[in-house]
Design a protein around this motif. Structure first.
Motif, PDB file in Angstrom:
ATOM      1  N   VAL A 137       0.833  -1.211   0.000  1.00  0.00           N
ATOM      2  CA  VAL A 137       0.000   0.000   0.000  1.00  0.00           C
ATOM      3  C   VAL A 137       0.862   1.254   0.000  1.00  0.00           C
ATOM      4  CG1 VAL A 137      -1.726   1.329   1.265  1.00  0.00           C
ATOM      5  CG2 VAL A 137      -1.905  -1.171   1.166  1.00  0.00           C
ATOM      6  N   ILE A 138       1.818   1.322   0.925  1.00  0.00           N
ATOM      7  CA  ILE A 138       2.658   2.524   1.025  1.00  0.00           C
ATOM      8  C   ILE A 138       3.549   2.667  -0.201  1.00  0.00           C
ATOM      9  CG2 ILE A 138       4.499   3.640   2.374  1.00  0.00           C
ATOM     10  CD1 ILE A 138       3.230   2.485   4.885  1.00  0.00           C
ATOM     11  N   GLY A 139       3.944   1.538  -0.788  1.00  0.00           N
ATOM     12  CA  GLY A 139       4.766   1.560  -1.999  1.00  0.00           C
ATOM     13  C   GLY A 139       4.074   2.180  -3.196  1.00  0.00           C
ATOM     14  N   ASP A 140       2.732   2.297  -3.127  1.00  0.00           N
ATOM     15  CA  ASP A 140       1.985   2.991  -4.188  1.00  0.00           C
ATOM     16  C   ASP A 140       2.187   4.498  -4.125  1.00  0.00           C
ATOM     17  OD1 ASP A 140       0.939   0.678  -5.248  1.00  0.00           O
ATOM     18  OD2 ASP A 140      -0.958   0.807  -4.150  1.00  0.00           O
ATOM     19  N   PHE A 141       2.659   4.996  -2.982  1.00  0.00           N
ATOM     20  CA  PHE A 141       2.747   6.437  -2.764  1.00  0.00           C
ATOM     21  C   PHE A 141       4.179   6.961  -2.690  1.00  0.00           C
ATOM     22  CE2 PHE A 141      -1.267   4.939  -1.128  1.00  0.00           C
ATOM     23  CZ  PHE A 141      -2.167   5.869  -1.587  1.00  0.00           C
ATOM     24  N   ILE A 142       5.097   6.151  -2.186  1.00  0.00           N
ATOM     25  CA  ILE A 142       6.497   6.575  -2.114  1.00  0.00           C
ATOM     26  C   ILE A 142       7.406   5.437  -2.542  1.00  0.00           C
ATOM     27  CG2 ILE A 142       6.019   8.185  -0.209  1.00  0.00           C
ATOM     28  CD1 ILE A 142       7.441   6.264   1.671  1.00  0.00           C
ATOM     29  N   GLY A 143       8.610   5.781  -2.962  1.00  0.00           N
ATOM     30  CA  GLY A 143       9.580   4.764  -3.367  1.00  0.00           C
ATOM     31  C   GLY A 143      10.179   4.071  -2.153  1.00  0.00           C
ATOM     32  N   LEU A 144      10.019   2.758  -2.071  1.00  0.00           N
ATOM     33  CA  LEU A 144      10.562   1.985  -0.955  1.00  0.00           C
ATOM     34  C   LEU A 144      11.642   1.036  -1.448  1.00  0.00           C
ATOM     35  CD1 LEU A 144       7.287   0.973   0.956  1.00  0.00           C
ATOM     36  CD2 LEU A 144       8.931   2.742   1.618  1.00  0.00           C
ATOM     37  N   LYS A 145      12.689   0.899  -0.648  1.00  0.00           N
ATOM     38  CA  LYS A 145      13.759  -0.044  -0.957  1.00  0.00           C
ATOM     39  C   LYS A 145      13.956  -0.972   0.227  1.00  0.00           C
ATOM     40  CE  LYS A 145      16.230   2.962  -4.207  1.00  0.00           C
ATOM     41  NZ  LYS A 145      17.495   3.662  -4.516  1.00  0.00           N
ATOM     42  N   LYS A 146      14.287  -2.239  -0.072  1.00  0.00           N
ATOM     43  CA  LYS A 146      14.496  -3.232   0.983  1.00  0.00           C
ATOM     44  C   LYS A 146      15.691  -2.833   1.827  1.00  0.00           C
ATOM     45  CE  LYS A 146      12.776  -7.503   1.983  1.00  0.00           C
ATOM     46  NZ  LYS A 146      12.945  -7.460   3.420  1.00  0.00           N
ATOM     47  N   ALA A 147      15.519  -2.936   3.141  1.00  0.00           N
ATOM     48  CA  ALA A 147      16.607  -2.629   4.084  1.00  0.00           C
ATOM     49  C   ALA A 147      16.540  -3.660   5.196  1.00  0.00           C
ATOM     50  CB  ALA A 147      16.462  -1.219   4.643  1.00  0.00           C
ATOM     51  N   GLY A 148      17.178  -4.821   4.970  1.00  0.00           N
ATOM     52  CA  GLY A 148      17.094  -5.912   5.935  1.00  0.00           C
ATOM     53  C   GLY A 148      15.692  -6.475   5.953  1.00  0.00           C
ATOM     54  N   ALA A 149      15.110  -6.569   7.148  1.00  0.00           N
ATOM     55  CA  ALA A 149      13.756  -7.096   7.272  1.00  0.00           C
ATOM     56  C   ALA A 149      12.704  -6.028   6.971  1.00  0.00           C
ATOM     57  CB  ALA A 149      13.543  -7.642   8.684  1.00  0.00           C
ATOM     58  N   ASN A 150      13.137  -4.785   6.867  1.00  0.00           N
ATOM     59  CA  ASN A 150      12.213  -3.665   6.665  1.00  0.00           C
ATOM     60  C   ASN A 150      12.338  -3.061   5.272  1.00  0.00           C
ATOM     61  OD1 ASN A 150      11.364  -3.912   9.358  1.00  0.00           O
ATOM     62  ND2 ASN A 150      12.991  -2.564  10.079  1.00  0.00           N
ATOM     63  N   PHE A 151      11.562  -2.014   5.031  1.00  0.00           N
ATOM     64  CA  PHE A 151      11.666  -1.217   3.816  1.00  0.00           C
ATOM     65  C   PHE A 151      11.944   0.225   4.236  1.00  0.00           C
ATOM     66  CE2 PHE A 151       9.322  -4.870   2.406  1.00  0.00           C
ATOM     67  CZ  PHE A 151       9.739  -5.072   1.092  1.00  0.00           C
ATOM     68  N   LYS A 152      12.670   0.939   3.384  1.00  0.00           N
ATOM     69  CA  LYS A 152      13.056   2.307   3.729  1.00  0.00           C
ATOM     70  C   LYS A 152      12.798   3.232   2.543  1.00  0.00           C
ATOM     71  CE  LYS A 152      16.729   2.978   6.319  1.00  0.00           C
ATOM     72  NZ  LYS A 152      18.131   3.158   6.801  1.00  0.00           N
ATOM     73  N   GLY A 153      12.446   4.477   2.844  1.00  0.00           N
ATOM     74  CA  GLY A 153      12.230   5.456   1.776  1.00  0.00           C
ATOM     75  C   GLY A 153      12.301   6.869   2.326  1.00  0.00           C
ATOM     76  N   LEU A 154      12.215   7.842   1.430  1.00  0.00           N
ATOM     77  CA  LEU A 154      12.209   9.246   1.838  1.00  0.00           C
ATOM     78  C   LEU A 154      10.852   9.614   2.428  1.00  0.00           C
ATOM     79  CD1 LEU A 154      14.025  10.910  -1.190  1.00  0.00           C
ATOM     80  CD2 LEU A 154      14.888  10.823   1.150  1.00  0.00           C
ATOM     81  N   SER A 155      10.882  10.361   3.479  1.00  0.00           N
ATOM     82  CA  SER A 155       9.644  10.760   4.157  1.00  0.00           C
ATOM     83  C   SER A 155       8.751  11.581   3.229  1.00  0.00           C
ATOM     84  CB  SER A 155       9.971  11.581   5.402  1.00  0.00           C
ATOM     85  OG  SER A 155       8.802  12.220   5.873  1.00  0.00           O
ATOM     86  N   PRO A 156       7.461  11.248   3.153  1.00  0.00           N
ATOM     87  CA  PRO A 156       6.530  12.091   2.391  1.00  0.00           C
ATOM     88  C   PRO A 156       6.028  13.275   3.202  1.00  0.00           C
ATOM     89  CG  PRO A 156       5.383  10.161   3.212  1.00  0.00           C
ATOM     90  CD  PRO A 156       6.808  10.037   3.678  1.00  0.00           C
ATOM     91  N   PHE A 157       6.467  13.357   4.463  1.00  0.00           N
ATOM     92  CA  PHE A 157       5.971  14.402   5.358  1.00  0.00           C
ATOM     93  C   PHE A 157       7.014  15.451   5.704  1.00  0.00           C
ATOM     94  CE2 PHE A 157       3.789  10.373   6.501  1.00  0.00           C
ATOM     95  CZ  PHE A 157       2.567  10.673   5.927  1.00  0.00           C
ATOM     96  N   SER A 158       8.232  15.299   5.195  1.00  0.00           N
ATOM     97  CA  SER A 158       9.273  16.303   5.445  1.00  0.00           C
ATOM     98  C   SER A 158      10.230  16.318   4.255  1.00  0.00           C
ATOM     99  CB  SER A 158      10.043  15.987   6.737  1.00  0.00           C
ATOM    100  OG  SER A 158      10.761  14.780   6.603  1.00  0.00           O
ATOM    101  N   ASP A 159      11.058  17.329   4.195  1.00  0.00           N
ATOM    102  CA  ASP A 159      11.980  17.493   3.067  1.00  0.00           C
ATOM    103  C   ASP A 159      13.356  16.960   3.446  1.00  0.00           C
ATOM    104  OD1 ASP A 159       9.915  18.826   1.737  1.00  0.00           O
ATOM    105  OD2 ASP A 159      10.454  20.699   2.730  1.00  0.00           O
ATOM    106  N   GLU A 160      13.466  15.646   3.552  1.00  0.00           N
ATOM    107  CA  GLU A 160      14.729  15.042   3.964  1.00  0.00           C
ATOM    108  C   GLU A 160      15.530  14.543   2.769  1.00  0.00           C
ATOM    109  OE1 GLU A 160      13.871  11.787   6.541  1.00  0.00           O
ATOM    110  OE2 GLU A 160      13.054  10.518   4.954  1.00  0.00           O
ATOM    111  N   LYS A 161      16.841  14.416   2.970  1.00  0.00           N
ATOM    112  CA  LYS A 161      17.720  13.906   1.915  1.00  0.00           C
ATOM    113  C   LYS A 161      18.114  12.454   2.187  1.00  0.00           C
ATOM    114  CE  LYS A 161      20.497  17.346   2.630  1.00  0.00           C
ATOM    115  NZ  LYS A 161      21.719  18.176   2.603  1.00  0.00           N
ATOM    116  N   THR A 162      18.218  12.089   3.459  1.00  0.00           N
ATOM    117  CA  THR A 162      18.563  10.717   3.844  1.00  0.00           C
ATOM    118  C   THR A 162      17.300  10.003   4.299  1.00  0.00           C
ATOM    119  OG1 THR A 162      20.715  11.490   4.597  1.00  0.00           O
ATOM    120  CG2 THR A 162      20.013   9.304   5.337  1.00  0.00           C
ATOM    121  N   PRO A 163      16.974   8.847   3.699  1.00  0.00           N
ATOM    122  CA  PRO A 163      15.726   8.155   4.036  1.00  0.00           C
ATOM    123  C   PRO A 163      15.632   7.777   5.512  1.00  0.00           C
ATOM    124  CG  PRO A 163      16.723   7.214   2.060  1.00  0.00           C
ATOM    125  CD  PRO A 163      17.743   8.137   2.660  1.00  0.00           C
ATOM    126  N   SER A 164      14.528   8.163   6.148  1.00  0.00           N
ATOM    127  CA  SER A 164      14.308   7.770   7.542  1.00  0.00           C
ATOM    128  C   SER A 164      12.891   7.244   7.732  1.00  0.00           C
ATOM    129  CB  SER A 164      14.534   8.973   8.474  1.00  0.00           C
ATOM    130  OG  SER A 164      13.502   9.930   8.331  1.00  0.00           O
TER     131      SER A 164
END
Length: 616
Positions: free
Chosen positions: A19-46
């Protein structure tokens, strides 16, 4: 009202990363997925999505929750709307329950408007297909039937009264027809999109939220294009036409082409350039650029070649730079817009042109004002323009690279430009510091209260061994200990969570954290996601053979100490309140009672301090 059974099925079936992958780009990070925040202007995915816990956590903004709370935060929809969206996505039948207190208007008119817009889209599509002249008009503009079908283009014929009556007969209320923006009310009811080609405008989740309309005749007194007005569903400053089609391709290409009009998007799609969106004929806003940034940090502006297009591009450049995006511009030959230009060439030629004519913002601005730079006034103005744009970039390295290039363009010493930029940055920083002061919650939970509830939510259903003959659930131990000393929870959301545990225990049940992750109270969901998310995983330590004690291994000790420290914190707060209040108490009996209460609390405090090895 949506039944509890439907809600449970939605939560069971919905895949949070899908579901969230439909809205932001997610990449696999171990057991989780990581991407750039859609709620702030960040450069490093958190922004982290945990499939196992079925939660998301945005460490840059502090937001978090379940799959439903994400949709509510991201799209600004209500809880029922989020459930309906997920049910539609996963083909789950929605079962409605009767509730005398339930009112469709209270639920929100959004659902009714959405159903209306879907119906109008289908109806207008039929009108277009059955009208040979309109279909010929589009085909003559070199739009093929496949692209007309893909973008669900439609047409509304003349006859406002007839169309209005038809919708009324279908069961749509007059109030909804007006609120949707489809009709205007004056002496008569008038269809806003009468005799216009309709372009359905969709949300990022592919829901129709409004329409654009293009007139067919060349009447100069009538606007060529009009949009739906702002409504419960449509906020034009926060929508990009075509993003529902483009989001995956933007991620794949790590670039988004930004154009101005509906036909610009459609014509480029027809030439297989699909990572393209439009501002729908309105001045591009910061919210629209933020939408693009969720999928890529690179934007390529492809506006009309006239002066209005150039001015619009300059505005977008500054907005995108302020969000730390990489900005390129493609200037089309005079007299062309993306629609007309793309129709003159095949995919290969078009793609080659777009690649070879891409300019960074420094080159673009310089080329516009490159004439008569021998005149000091002209050169000074160009320097100020370039430095203004560079100063918007919130990254020192990027600023340094841009200054080096500007130095070559302007034939000026880069050290002079750096000094000027530093002065500008200082002024900018002073303004930003005033904005940075964050609004604090009126009564934020103490760290002791947070830690106690972290243990409760993560381990409430687990047993802990009190002694050889006795074991008890963590939730029951915490509730009993708090009741024993009469120490109350302070934070309102924690009070509600504790109440849920107490109600369950009365019924002989123990609830698990999933109950709170899927709770209808969105504030409970948020705080649960926050407390059960782990910013620092211990898995990597164990791989390196570093022994780390897990909470489960020392649960009894953790819960016992957490309770003591929470009680001590509350006692400290309460005794301070008593001491502050006593001088203002006139009644001696009331004062005596407060002093007695103070004494008992201090005795309890001494006892608790001894238990943690500290004398008072």
């Amino acid at each position: 009202m949506i039944s509890k059974k439907t809600i449970e099925e939605v939560f069971n079936v919905a895949v949070i990363e899908d579901v969230i992958g439909d809205f932001i780009g997610l990449k696999k990070a171990g057991a989780n997925f990581k991407g750039l925040s859609p709620f702030s202007d960040e450069k490093t995915p958190s922004f982290i999505v945990s499939p196992s816990k079925r939660i998301w956590k945005d460490f840059s903004s502090g937001k978090g929750g379940n799959v439903v709370s994400f949709l509510m935060e991201h799209d600004g929809c209500t809880y029922p709307e989020a459930i309906r969206y997920l049910a539609k996505k996963y083909n789950i039948e929605i079962i409605e329950t009767q509730d005398k207190t339930f009112n469709q208007k209270d639920e929100d008119d959004k659902e009714s408007i959405s159903i209306l817009l879907d119906f109008v889209q289908k109806q207008s599509k039929e009108y277009l297909i059955n009208n040979k002249n309109i279909l010929k008009y589009l085909l003559d503009r070199k739009l093929d039937k496949g692209i007309i079908e893909k973008f669900n283009l439609g047409y509304l014929p003349k006859g406002s009264k007839e169309f209005y009556d038809k919708l009324i007969k279908k069961g749509f209320k007059k109030e909804i027809l007006i609120k949707s923006g489809l009709f205007l009310e004056g002496d008569n009811i008038y269809s806003r999109f009468n005799e216009r080609i309709l372009f359905p405008i969709c949300s990022i989740s592919n829901r129709i939220i409004g329409f654009g309309g293009r007139i067919l005749n060349k009447d100069k007194k009538t606007a060529k294009y009009i949009n739906s007005p702002e409504s419960l569903l449509y906020q034009k400053s926060k929508v990009l036409y075509g993003l529902n089609f483009a989001k995956t391709e933007i991620i794949k290409n790590d670039n988004c082409y930004l154009v101005e009009g509906y036909l610009d998007v459609i014509s480029l799609h027809q030439k297989k350039i699909t990572n393209v969106v439009a501002s729908s004929g309105t001045a591009t806003t910061i919210d629209q650029i933020r939408l693009i940034k969720r999928f890529s940090n690179s934007i390529t502006i492809l506006f009309d070649s006239d002066q209005a297009g150039i001015n619009a591009a300059l505005r977008v450049i500054d907005v995108a730079l302020s969000l730390n995006m990489y900005v390129n511009i493609i200037k089309l030959p005079d007299g062309h817009d993306p629609d007309s230009f793309s129709k003159e060439m095949d995919y290969t030629t078009l793609k080659k042109y777009l690649n070879e004519n891409k300019q960074d913002f420094l080159s673009f601005i310089s080329n516009i004002d490159s004439e008569n730079l021998e005149i000091p006034e002209k050169k000074i103005k160009l320097v100020k323009k370039l430095l203004h744009s560079i100063s918007l970039v919130n990254d020192v390295t990027n600023q340094a690279i841009y200054i080096e290039k500007a130095s070559k363009i302007l034939n000026l010493d880069s050290r002079i430009l750096f000094q000027d930029l530093i002065n500008r940055n200082k002024k900018h920083q002073e303004k930003e510091e005033k904005k940075i002061i964050k609004e604090q919650e009126i009564n934020p939970p103490s760290k002791e209260e947070q830690f106690l509830f972290k243990l409760l939510l993560n381990h409430g259903e687990k047993y802990i061994q009190i002694n050889v003959n006795q074991k008890v659930h963590v939730a029951k131990m915490i509730i009993q200990e708090l009741q024993l000393d009469g120490i109350t929870i302070e934070h309102p959301i924690f009070i509600k969570i504790l109440g849920e545990y107490q109600d369950a225990l009365k019924k002989g049940k123990i609830i698990e954290k999933d109950f709170f992750i899927n709770h209808r109270n969105i504030e409970i969901v948020k705080i649960t996601a926050y407390l059960i998310s782990e910013k620092y995983k211990i898995d990597n330590w164990e791989k390196k053979n570093i022994k780390v004690q897990k909470e489960e291994d020392i649960l009894f000790s953790l819960v016992k100490e957490a309770l003591i420290r929470f009680k001590l914190k509350r006692i400290s707060d309460i005794t301070k309140e008593i001491l502050d209040r006593i001088p203002s108490i006139i009644n001696n009996e009331e004062k005596k009672m407060e002093l007695n209460r103070f004494s008992k609390l201090m005795n309890l405090s001494r006892s608790l301090h001894k238990q943690v090895g500290r004398e008072c």
